[in-house]
Scaffold this motif. Sequence first.
Motif, PDB file in Angstrom:
ATOM      1  N   ALA A 171      45.558  29.174  42.500  1.00 48.03           N
ATOM      2  CA  ALA A 171      44.429  30.045  42.176  1.00 48.03           C
ATOM      3  C   ALA A 171      43.726  30.496  43.444  1.00 48.03           C
ATOM      4  O   ALA A 171      43.456  29.692  44.351  1.00 48.03           O
ATOM      5  CB  ALA A 171      43.452  29.307  41.261  1.00 48.03           C
ATOM      6  N   LEU A 172      43.436  31.772  43.514  1.00 47.09           N
ATOM      7  CA  LEU A 172      42.721  32.354  44.646  1.00 47.09           C
ATOM      8  C   LEU A 172      41.536  33.142  44.110  1.00 47.09           C
ATOM      9  O   LEU A 172      41.702  34.161  43.440  1.00 47.09           O
ATOM     10  CB  LEU A 172      43.652  33.275  45.455  1.00 47.09           C
ATOM     11  CG  LEU A 172      43.051  33.923  46.702  1.00 47.09           C
ATOM     12  CD1 LEU A 172      42.670  32.861  47.732  1.00 47.09           C
ATOM     13  CD2 LEU A 172      44.046  34.914  47.314  1.00 47.09           C
ATOM     14  N   ASN A 173      40.335  32.642  44.399  1.00 49.56           N
ATOM     15  CA  ASN A 173      39.120  33.264  43.891  1.00 49.56           C
ATOM     16  C   ASN A 173      38.603  34.287  44.893  1.00 49.56           C
ATOM     17  O   ASN A 173      38.243  33.948  46.022  1.00 49.56           O
ATOM     18  CB  ASN A 173      38.052  32.190  43.629  1.00 49.56           C
ATOM     19  CG  ASN A 173      36.843  32.773  42.912  1.00 49.56           C
ATOM     20  OD1 ASN A 173      36.920  33.857  42.351  1.00 49.56           O
ATOM     21  ND2 ASN A 173      35.744  32.041  42.942  1.00 49.56           N
ATOM     22  N   GLY A 178      37.429  38.381  40.777  1.00 49.94           N
ATOM     23  CA  GLY A 178      37.949  37.396  39.855  1.00 49.94           C
ATOM     24  C   GLY A 178      38.969  36.476  40.503  1.00 49.94           C
ATOM     25  O   GLY A 178      39.109  36.427  41.729  1.00 49.94           O
ATOM     26  N   THR A 179      39.697  35.769  39.661  1.00 48.66           N
ATOM     27  CA  THR A 179      40.680  34.792  40.129  1.00 48.66           C
ATOM     28  C   THR A 179      42.095  35.351  40.011  1.00 48.66           C
ATOM     29  O   THR A 179      42.484  35.884  38.980  1.00 48.66           O
ATOM     30  CB  THR A 179      40.583  33.494  39.314  1.00 48.66           C
ATOM     31  OG1 THR A 179      39.249  32.964  39.433  1.00 48.66           O
ATOM     32  CG2 THR A 179      41.575  32.456  39.826  1.00 48.66           C
ATOM     33  N   TYR A 181      46.305  34.439  40.869  1.00 53.33           N
ATOM     34  CA  TYR A 181      47.239  33.327  41.089  1.00 53.33           C
ATOM     35  C   TYR A 181      48.344  33.785  42.046  1.00 53.33           C
ATOM     36  O   TYR A 181      48.984  34.821  41.835  1.00 53.33           O
ATOM     37  CB  TYR A 181      47.824  32.855  39.766  1.00 53.33           C
ATOM     38  CG  TYR A 181      46.795  32.155  38.904  1.00 53.33           C
ATOM     39  CD1 TYR A 181      46.579  30.788  39.030  1.00 53.33           C
ATOM     40  CD2 TYR A 181      46.033  32.875  37.992  1.00 53.33           C
ATOM     41  CE1 TYR A 181      45.622  30.134  38.254  1.00 53.33           C
ATOM     42  CE2 TYR A 181      45.070  32.229  37.218  1.00 53.33           C
ATOM     43  CZ  TYR A 181      44.871  30.868  37.353  1.00 53.33           C
ATOM     44  OH  TYR A 181      43.928  30.236  36.593  1.00 53.33           O
TER      45      TYR A 181
END
Length: 283
Positions: A171-173, A178-179, A181
């Motif tokens: 996950a990369l915020n 938003g998030t 993947y």
Amino acid sequence: MSFAYSSIGLGLSIAKVVGGGHVRTSLTGVEAGVDVTGPEKVWRTFQAIGDIAFAYAYSNVLIEIQDTLKSSPPENKVMKRASLIGILTTTMFYMLCGILGYAAFGNDAPGNFLTGFGFYEPFWLMDFANICIAIHLIGAYQVFCQPIFGFVEKWSQGKWTNSQFINGEHALNIPFCGTFYVNFFRVVWRTTYVIITALIAMVFPFFNDFLGLIGSLSFWPLTVYFPIEMYIKQSKMKKYSFTWTWLKILSWACLIVSIIAAAGSIQGLSQSLKKYQPFKAQQ
């Protein structure tokens, strides 16, 4: 994008023809014994056939496009109409570009319609046309590479099922977005592929030769043979019937065309390599 830069090229060709100035043209193009030797003209003709085959080898993206269609009306009816309109439109533009480009520049017309024709003014219009080309190619590159990316990634996931590097999603915020993947293997593999293909393109800038070779190798099996065989199988067509016979004749004729085009492209590559200089565009 294609419509934009093709229209710009057509407009500049018309302007050059209307502006006067006589260029040397003939019914059969460059003259053997004057512009080129007889064998060279034959090889260039074969190479041109390969370029045409590449332009019409749309089978790579046909299924990708069909997958995006809704089920009503039926996909096969939509694709028949879309293919007919698409082929007629592209053929019209190809013919106009070829005829008007030749009328404008005659036997000295190079292969690259915009950057090689001597169109340097107006600068802003040429810049806009080349921006359109860049946007087109960036998008087309993504579409054509997706099957390769998907095949390698799926094979790797099946080969190394326990590898977190290959199968893990992280996950990369990103603020305000938003998030997302991220799969590290996908990032590394796709980035490496793009870098390698870009380097190869810069080291071997034989644009028309490579286009002709790729077109000749992909045209017959993907655009002619498999579709014809699938249609014969699906429709349960009787062997040696009229339709079966002429479809087979068409397939074999296209195979001969592909072989001829491949021979011309290989010969063109061999000639280009004789005067090859790394990282320099070939004239």
